[in-house]
Design a protein around this motif. Sequence first.
Motif, PDB file in Angstrom:
ATOM      1  N   ALA A   3       0.862  -1.182   0.000  1.00 40.66           N
ATOM      2  CA  ALA A   3       0.000   0.000   0.000  1.00 40.66           C
ATOM      3  C   ALA A   3       0.890   1.221   0.000  1.00 40.66           C
ATOM      4  CB  ALA A   3      -0.904   0.000   1.232  1.00 40.66           C
ATOM      5  N   HIS A   5       1.378   5.301   0.190  1.00 45.18           N
ATOM      6  CA  HIS A   5       0.765   6.548   0.643  1.00 45.18           C
ATOM      7  C   HIS A   5       1.709   7.691   0.309  1.00 45.18           C
ATOM      8  CE1 HIS A   5      -2.449   4.541   2.861  1.00 45.18           C
ATOM      9  NE2 HIS A   5      -1.537   3.654   3.199  1.00 45.18           N
ATOM     10  N   LEU A  19       1.258  -5.967   3.166  1.00 47.82           N
ATOM     11  CA  LEU A  19       0.106  -6.539   3.852  1.00 47.82           C
ATOM     12  C   LEU A  19       0.075  -8.033   3.576  1.00 47.82           C
ATOM     13  CD1 LEU A  19      -2.568  -3.840   2.925  1.00 47.82           C
ATOM     14  CD2 LEU A  19      -1.044  -3.909   4.903  1.00 47.82           C
ATOM     15  N   GLU A  24      -4.858  -8.235   7.611  1.00 48.74           N
ATOM     16  CA  GLU A  24      -4.222  -6.947   7.366  1.00 48.74           C
ATOM     17  C   GLU A  24      -4.901  -6.187   6.238  1.00 48.74           C
ATOM     18  OE1 GLU A  24      -0.008  -7.435   6.965  1.00 48.74           O
ATOM     19  OE2 GLU A  24       0.235  -8.112   9.043  1.00 48.74           O
ATOM     20  N   ASP A  27      -7.876  -4.523   7.890  1.00 45.56           N
ATOM     21  CA  ASP A  27      -7.440  -3.400   8.713  1.00 45.56           C
ATOM     22  C   ASP A  27      -7.012  -2.206   7.866  1.00 45.56           C
ATOM     23  OD1 ASP A  27      -6.516  -2.340  11.427  1.00 45.56           O
ATOM     24  OD2 ASP A  27      -4.677  -2.212  10.247  1.00 45.56           O
ATOM     25  N   ALA A  28      -6.554  -2.471   6.642  1.00 50.18           N
ATOM     26  CA  ALA A  28      -6.037  -1.384   5.802  1.00 50.18           C
ATOM     27  C   ALA A  28      -7.135  -0.558   5.146  1.00 50.18           C
ATOM     28  CB  ALA A  28      -5.123  -1.964   4.715  1.00 50.18           C
ATOM     29  N   VAL A  32      -7.004   3.193   3.286  1.00 42.33           N
ATOM     30  CA  VAL A  32      -7.051   3.305   1.826  1.00 42.33           C
ATOM     31  C   VAL A  32      -8.088   4.348   1.405  1.00 42.33           C
ATOM     32  CG1 VAL A  32      -7.617   2.068  -0.290  1.00 42.33           C
ATOM     33  CG2 VAL A  32      -6.223   0.961   1.449  1.00 42.33           C
ATOM     34  N   SER A 167      -2.206  -2.200  14.481  1.00 38.05           N
ATOM     35  CA  SER A 167      -1.649  -2.974  13.366  1.00 38.05           C
ATOM     36  C   SER A 167      -0.432  -2.280  12.776  1.00 38.05           C
ATOM     37  CB  SER A 167      -2.715  -3.151  12.278  1.00 38.05           C
ATOM     38  OG  SER A 167      -3.021  -1.900  11.696  1.00 38.05           O
ATOM     39  N   MET A 169      -0.209  -1.509   9.651  1.00 38.64           N
ATOM     40  CA  MET A 169      -0.750  -0.471   8.770  1.00 38.64           C
ATOM     41  C   MET A 169      -1.055   0.791   9.553  1.00 38.64           C
ATOM     42  SD  MET A 169      -1.622   0.112   5.614  1.00 38.64           S
ATOM     43  CE  MET A 169      -2.643   1.210   4.631  1.00 38.64           C
ATOM     44  N   ALA A 173       0.717   4.304   8.878  1.00 40.71           N
ATOM     45  CA  ALA A 173      -0.117   5.430   8.485  1.00 40.71           C
ATOM     46  C   ALA A 173       0.065   6.600   9.439  1.00 40.71           C
ATOM     47  CB  ALA A 173      -1.579   5.000   8.439  1.00 40.71           C
TER      48      ALA A 173
END
Length: 486
Positions: A3, A5, A19, A24, A27-28, A32, A167, A169, A173
């Motif tokens: 993923a 960003h 992931l 996962e 959770d993402a 997203v 997590s 992620m 993030a």
Amino acid sequence: MNANHHESNGPSRTQQITLRGPAELADALPFVLGFHPTDSVVLVALHGEHGRFGGRVRLGIPRSPREWASTADHLAECLVEGGARSGARPDGIVVFLCQDPAPGETGRRVMERLRPFAQRLRTACGALDIPVYEALCITDGLYFSYCCPDQRCCPPDGTPLALNGTSVMAAAATYAGVQVRGTQRDMEARLKPRGGPRDEEQRAALDAAAAAIVPRIVEGAEDQGRQEVREATLGLAREILRRFAGPGRRGPEGPGAAGGRVAAAAPARTPGQVRSVLPGRPAASTASGDAADDGLVTTEEAAALVLGLQDRVTRDRAAEWMEGWEGTAALRLWRVLARRCVPPYQEHAAAPLTLAGWTAWSMGDEPTARVALGLALDADPEYVFARLLHQACNEGLDPESLRSCLRDERDARQAADGQAPPSSRRIRMRAGRRPGTASSLRRPEQRTGKNDRRTTAGVRPGNPAKGRPGSGAPRPGGPRGSRSGR
């Protein structure tokens, strides 16, 4: 699966997160999209050998199973064709079905009820030669996999979602400054009538405004009445913008906000702690802030503005309040007006909702823009300005070219009236493109290089417009002559 960003300011850099498995992926999803989806089907494109996240589409789950087949075909075509237009046809797709249980319904029952829809989505993607790598149902704090047969990792009664902020992620993030703006339902609530005793008062004000304004527009000699209503509407809107920017209202959303972006200074955070907020205000103060904004606009003023914004020229001139303190104040005003479109005036909300979506997108808040534009299309599926903006936002185009177009038109109008345009805005406009360059909506990679492209999130596909917004910025037009000409 990776993923990616991209930060919206500062030097360009990419944070890659790998992931592994359905847990996962589930959770993402909020990271997203930028919010927690509710009652939604989401398709996310995957690219390359490692499954890099790409474009995505989101739509409310149709209530009738009879609509599932056509909806699945439309979503698959929308995602694949959108990727093909940008030169990146997906190599795979991940499907998410998100829906809360009905009273007395279990999470497993929701999963089984939606299983035919998940299967139809997989078939629709397969018909376009794009495999579905995973299909998840997220409900009641659980996730279920429609693809994994191993009950050790995907038991039939579901698996609890990871705790908020725990997590990999979530930690990545948070480190990258990515924020989840609450739930989709909460974001939509800020843009819908709330019901209550004041609705009847607002309805009466809208009736009175329609009786007073519509005849002046229709019966005025040589467009004189329409022009008078137009100037009165814009003058009233400017006055209310100044109220929102008054001394007692300054702060993260006031004139002092840097660059006009709706953003607040974030306290130091440790990895694994994720903030779930709406931009510009702490989550706890959102409702009280909206209530305070409602108190600054009377029912009569709101009615006059809602009716006046049904004129295309008025709406397009109001779209010029798109940055700086004007943009932050205007976004709050458009929210207020959308909340005042009580039944039977729901369709009139398309104009303020579209303006809210445009202003949010112009200031860098893409999740809020997509939610507002999605609601605008719910109010009026044929509202052309909302369709064009929605498609442009979903395809990752750059709003700066449309901002430049609006600045040009404002400067030309002010020059004709003998007014000098603001010098600071003129400098920004000239710096945005080279002399002689055509003004059109372009993707970020066309301006700054392919590596800087920001993927889109949380989309709601509308009916495809006849012309692609990438072929030119949507041009403001004359007064609305028909629904399809908006």
